[in-house]
Scaffold this active site. Structure first.
Site, PDB file in Angstrom:
ATOM      1  N   TYR A 114       0.836  -1.195   0.000  1.00 24.96           N
ATOM      2  CA  TYR A 114       0.000   0.000   0.000  1.00 24.96           C
ATOM      3  C   TYR A 114       0.871   1.245   0.000  1.00 24.96           C
ATOM      4  CZ  TYR A 114      -3.978  -2.994   1.000  1.00 24.96           C
ATOM      5  OH  TYR A 114      -4.951  -3.957   0.919  1.00 24.96           O
ATOM      6  N   GLU A 127      -2.733 -16.363 -10.073  1.00 23.66           N
ATOM      7  CA  GLU A 127      -1.822 -15.631 -10.956  1.00 23.66           C
ATOM      8  C   GLU A 127      -0.438 -16.256 -10.948  1.00 23.66           C
ATOM      9  OE1 GLU A 127      -1.702 -11.500 -10.377  1.00 23.66           O
ATOM     10  OE2 GLU A 127      -3.780 -11.175 -11.000  1.00 23.66           O
TER      11      GLU A 127
END
Length: 106
Positions: free
Chosen positions: A32, A90
């Site tokens: 973040y 992924e």
DNA sequence: TGTCCGCGGGTGT
DNA sequence: ACACCCGCGGACA
């Protein structure tokens, strides 16, 4: 963000956050704080989380690739579990295509 | 580890 | 205008 019938009205901050998120390579993760720094607001880490949460297309915008800086997975609108699975997926796909490095979108 | 506080932006009142 | 709420981070014990 004004919540009206328009629904296509988002703040510039949110757009920057999502744009930064889109630049995260496939099968990889960023923190973040990384996003916050990238959009030029290093202290707005919490706001980044909020912005990602408010993203209209959670799968189009790879918000699941944004994790906490301390190694924790962080939160997710659809649940931590889903986020974890997406990342695993992924990773698996990346491996399936025999990709050594990262895939850069830009 | 667990808590605590500041942080910036968004939303409700 | 004000008072919260957060998908966080860093400090401190």
């Amino acid at each position: 963000m004004k919540k009206k019938a328009d629904s296509i009205r988002f703040s510039a901050f949110q757009l920057r956050v999502w744009e930064a998120a889109l630049k995260i390579p496939f099968g990889s993760t960023r923190s973040y704080s990384w996003v916050a720094r990238r959009i030029g607001s290093p202290q707005a880490v919490r706001a980044v989380g909020t912005a990602l949460k408010n993203n209209p297309y959670p799968l189009v915008i790879p918000c699941h690739r944004v994790v906490k800086s301390n190694g924790d997975i962080g939160g997710y609108s659809r649940g931590r579990k889903a986020k974890e699975q997406l990342l695993e997926l992924e990773k698996g796909m990346k491996n399936m295509f025999c990709l050594k490095g990262d895939i850069s979108i830009e």
